[in-house]
Scaffold this active site. Structure first.
Site, short mmCIF file in Angstrom:
data_model
loop_
_atom_site.label_atom_id
_atom_site.label_comp_id
_atom_site.label_asym_id
_atom_site.label_seq_id
_atom_site.Cartn_x
_atom_site.Cartn_y
_atom_site.Cartn_z
N CYS A 123 0.84 -1.20 0.00
CA CYS A 123 0.00 0.00 0.00
C CYS A 123 0.88 1.25 0.00
O CYS A 123 1.81 1.36 0.80
CB CYS A 123 -0.90 -0.03 1.24
SG CYS A 123 -1.76 1.50 1.57
N GLU A 124 0.58 2.18 -0.88
CA GLU A 124 1.38 3.39 -0.97
C GLU A 124 1.17 4.34 0.20
O GLU A 124 1.95 5.28 0.39
CB GLU A 124 1.10 4.12 -2.28
CG GLU A 124 -0.29 4.71 -2.40
CD GLU A 124 -0.49 5.42 -3.73
OE1 GLU A 124 -1.28 6.39 -3.74
OE2 GLU A 124 0.11 5.04 -4.74
N HIS A 125 0.14 4.11 1.01
CA HIS A 125 -0.14 5.00 2.12
C HIS A 125 0.68 4.67 3.37
O HIS A 125 1.08 5.57 4.11
CB HIS A 125 -1.63 4.96 2.46
CG HIS A 125 -2.50 5.35 1.32
ND1 HIS A 125 -3.67 4.70 1.00
CD2 HIS A 125 -2.36 6.34 0.39
CE1 HIS A 125 -4.22 5.27 -0.06
NE2 HIS A 125 -3.44 6.25 -0.45
N HIS A 126 0.92 3.37 3.62
CA HIS A 126 1.65 2.97 4.82
C HIS A 126 2.84 2.05 4.50
O HIS A 126 3.54 1.64 5.41
CB HIS A 126 0.73 2.24 5.80
CG HIS A 126 -0.43 3.06 6.27
ND1 HIS A 126 -1.67 3.01 5.67
CD2 HIS A 126 -0.53 3.97 7.27
CE1 HIS A 126 -2.48 3.86 6.29
NE2 HIS A 126 -1.83 4.45 7.25
N GLN A 164 -5.22 -0.71 -4.34
CA GLN A 164 -5.83 -1.83 -5.05
C GLN A 164 -6.61 -1.34 -6.27
O GLN A 164 -6.62 -2.00 -7.32
CB GLN A 164 -6.75 -2.63 -4.12
CG GLN A 164 -7.32 -3.88 -4.76
CD GLN A 164 -8.09 -4.74 -3.79
OE1 GLN A 164 -7.78 -4.80 -2.60
NE2 GLN A 164 -9.13 -5.41 -4.25
N HIS A 192 -5.73 -6.33 3.29
CA HIS A 192 -4.76 -5.25 3.49
C HIS A 192 -4.28 -5.24 4.93
O HIS A 192 -5.08 -5.05 5.86
CB HIS A 192 -5.41 -3.90 3.14
CG HIS A 192 -5.75 -3.74 1.70
ND1 HIS A 192 -5.11 -2.84 0.87
CD2 HIS A 192 -6.66 -4.39 0.92
CE1 HIS A 192 -5.62 -2.93 -0.36
NE2 HIS A 192 -6.55 -3.86 -0.35
N CYS A 194 -2.64 -3.00 6.29
CA CYS A 194 -2.73 -1.66 6.87
C CYS A 194 -4.04 -1.48 7.65
O CYS A 194 -4.16 -0.53 8.43
CB CYS A 194 -2.58 -0.58 5.81
SG CYS A 194 -3.83 -0.61 4.51
#
Length: 234
Positions: A123-126, A164, A192, A194
């Site tokens: 995941c690009e956020h975490h 995703q 996920h 995250c």
């Protein structure tokens, strides 16, 4: 449900918010640069390996670790090596994977489906893993691509920082653009970490995304048949 992929990280030219919905609108087209070439350009400036290892040391110190203790002395090198493997998709070209096709199909005119292709992405956020299965179908026009190539395509995009929704759209766009079939259907189901091992902590929750083009987008019966074959006995 067909995932509507909005223009990424940018507002619309007319000043309306990116998530404004237009009745009957089709999913936004992706920039071919996102899915036809390697993401890293040969002349792109990048930190050195030493700088990357120093960044890992900084993070270890930030969480309160003693970076001089024996168990952590080689950790920065190992982390950078792991990143080289986990994110190798930035250096691979999706279009090249799909370029070799075969014409001996005996007039086959139904769709080709590969389901249950396992993958792991981040995941690009975490920068935490999400993992699951990808299902891809396409209806060829005279020529077909080797089955392993679609699995390789999934891996290339999965070995990059992703959401995703974006992963689903990129896979569909690449197959559609390079093979130019009568239609493409992509579904991804994933868990996920995250949200399963941090934050809300909901283990076992699965996210589904899909993208349809051509005959799959325009014909609900074909969408239903695609879904039925995915959900068939395993």
């Amino acid at each position: 449900m067909d995932a509507l992929i909005k223009p990424l990280r940018a507002g619309k030219p007319d000043g309306k918010p990116a998530d404004a919905k237009v009745a009957g609108a089709r999913p936004a087209e992706l920039d071919p640069a996102e899915f036809l070439a390697a993401a890293v350009k040969p002349d792109q400036p990048r930190p050195s390996r030493g700088e990357a290892e120093q960044a890992v040391q900084t993070l270890l110190a930030y969480i309160g670790e003693d970076i001089s203790r024996e168990g952590l002395l080689d950790t920065p090198r190992r982390v950078v090596e792991a990143y080289d493997e986990l994110f190798q998709g930035y250096h691979q070209c999706p279009a090249e994977v799909l370029n070799r096709t075969f014409g001996e199909t005996a007039g086959y005119d139904d769709f080709v489906l590969i389901r249950d292709m396992s993958f792991t992405s981040h995941c690009e956020h975490h920068v935490m893993p999400f993992y699951g299965k990808a299902h891809i179908a396409y209806t060829p026009v005279e020529r077909v691509v080797g089955l392993s190539k679609l699995a390789r395509l999934v891996d290339i995009f999965a070995h990059r920082l992703q959401t995703q929704e974006h992963l689903t759209a990129q896979i569909a766009a690449a197959v559609d653009e390079v093979l130019k079939p009568r239609g493409v259907a992509v579904m991804i189901e994933a868990e996920h970490t995250c949200m399963s091992v941090r934050g809300i902590g909901k283990q076992g929750a699965v996210t589904f995304t899909s993208r349809f083009t051509g005959m799959f987008r325009d014909n609900p019966a074909e969408q239903a048949r695609f879904m039925s074959m995915i959900r068939g006995q395993r």
